[in-house]
Structure formats: C-alpha cells, structure tokens
Design an enzyme around this catalytic site. Sequence first.
Site: not given
Length: 344
Positions: A98-100, A121-122, A165-166, A217, A271
């Site tokens: 999402d940031g990119t 990966i999220d 996974g934020r 996390e 991961q």
Amino acid sequence: MLRALVRRGVREFGHEFVGIQNGFEGLVQPDLTMPLTLSSVRDILNKGGTILGTSNRANPFAYAVREGDHYVERDLHAVAIDRMKALQLDGLVAIGGDGTLQIAHRFTQHGVRVVGCPKTIDNDLSGTDQTFGFDTAVQVISEAIDRLHSTAEAHQRVMVVEIMGRNAGFLTLEGGLAGGADVILIPEVPYQVDKVVASIDALRRSGKKFAIIAISEGAYPVGGEQAVLAQAGEIPGRGVVRLGGSGKVLADLLAPKVEAEIRVTVLGHLQRGGAPCPSDRVLATLYGAMVLDLVERNQWDHMVCMREGKLKFAALGESRKERVVDLSGDKVRLARSIGISFGD
Ligand code: F6P
C-alpha cells in the site's frame, strides 16, 4: 515479476528497462539505477526478495533528510520527477504494497505515467484479492507451527506464535488454519483473555494437554492497544508504526491464569525469506507480464490484480484502502465451526 516484465517487454514490444534500486530512494539519491536486461533477470524466478533492493522509508513526498543531528521530512517529489526525465523514462512500474502504490498514485497526479503491481506478504490491499508473497509466507508459518507442535506436545505447553501482517489478520488466519492452531487472534477481533483461557482449559478437559495460539502482531486485548516497537516517524522516513510484541503481551496476560508453561515464538522476517512457493512464482509471472497490457493501453494509474480468481485491472487509488479479514466470510465462519477460538 521482473523476469516476466522484462522478457515480455523486450520480446514482444522491444522495450528497454532501467531498474530503480532501493525503491523510491533510487529516484531521489544518485547512482541507484541498473540496466534490466534479459540476462540480468535470468535465473531469478526461485529467489526471494528483489535484485533491485527496496525501502519502506523512502517516500519522495516526505523524504527524511539529515540536518545536523536530526532528520526533517522534505517533499522531494520534484527531484524524483527530474530523475525520471533524465533517465528518459516513458513510464514507471511500481511494485509493492500500500505504501508503494499510494506513492505511485500520487506521482500520477503530478503527470507521471505509472502502473502498479501488488506485492506484499500481508495481502492487505483492497484493490486485489491476492498479492504475491502471501502464499510463501503462509507456507513458512504453517511449517513453523508444525515444528512448534513437537515441543508443545512433549512439554505440554502453550505455544504462542506471533505472525506479521500489520493491521490485517490474513497471514495469521491462513497460517493458523494450515498449521492447526487452536486459537487464532487477529487485529480484526480484539481478544478477551478469559475466552482464550477457556479455550485452553477446554482443550485440557478434552485430553489435549497443549495448545497452539497463532497471534497477529497487530492483535490486542479488548480495552488494550496494539504492541508497538516504533511509532510512526520514530524511524526517519517511515510513516507507519512498527508493530511487534503482541505474543509477549498475550503470554503475560495468560501466565497468571494458565497452569501450563507458556513460550512465545516471533516468526519475524523468516516469513519474508527464502524461495517463493509455486503459486507465488506463477502469480508474480502473470502480474509481471500483464502489467504491460496496461502500458500498451495507455491505462496509467492502474495496477494488475486478481479478483474472484480472474486477472484484472484496478485503479491505483483503490490500493489506498486497507483490506482486512471479513469476519462474516467463510474462512472465519468455518474455522469457528471446527472449534477454533478467535478469543471473542
Ligand atoms: O508489510 C510487510 C511487513 O512484513 C509487515 O507484515 C510487517 O509489519 C512489516 O512489513 C515489517 O517491516 P520491517 O521489515 O520494516 O520491520
């Protein structure tokens, strides 16, 4: 992804490619480009990471610049645009999460021709059902939980495994399901400690003397908050919090209420490492080749995506919304139906 992009681009369209190194940092700092040719993308299909390097703290619109003994954020997007002009780029392919993709979208609003490819990966981008990297990470999590079973069973322990996974629980949900976790705690469902304790007790009563708890996390107890290792901005240039420690928080809450010993394993960057699994290789290949359809159609400000099993395109702006686990979806519903607790 790069392999497919360059192979199709060169073979079918005669394009030339320049690799921008270290993510958007390569558009702000000098000497961070490399030619991407058929030979430089040879034999990379089975490699994790990226031959270009990456950065999750190099946003040209809020770039951390050292001034004396501290950092200040500067808007250097004009520098990046000048660099793209100097490189005579006809377009930019942004690969990332999402940031990119948000930064990519912002560049399009300044007239830059950008297309995107979702990779994290999220799996938390709302424009697509699938990002590459996710399946490989789920495989690592599943294998890790399998291995944790040995100690859990032999020592009759509660094993807590903390998963990345934020703010989205996809990795924990799928990794937990694949690994046979007894309890799955995700950010979308704040957990009640007593419910987790009740699940452990119920397992014991049924004759199972150990328990495996998969925790994101980003998961947190009702009334509590996420465990944060670094606040947004604390790491120069990084605009989002760095999460970590949810497993320890849970273990400390459980310890006075559970007879068994508890151990915490943080899977961390394991991961994100190693060879990609076959489905990620296939997805990255399809995305990499297909992104050129967007270029051919002049459909800038879009990304490739997968929706309901079909390869499609989505507006880059859509990746701005974070996607989270659908609590009324089949995976959660059916997980509950086989006795997996979500701590609620
Ligand atoms: O967004 C991908 C991700 O792996 C998250 O799951 C995790 O929270 C974060 O990146 C970790 O970032 P870093 O590598 O900067 O610690």
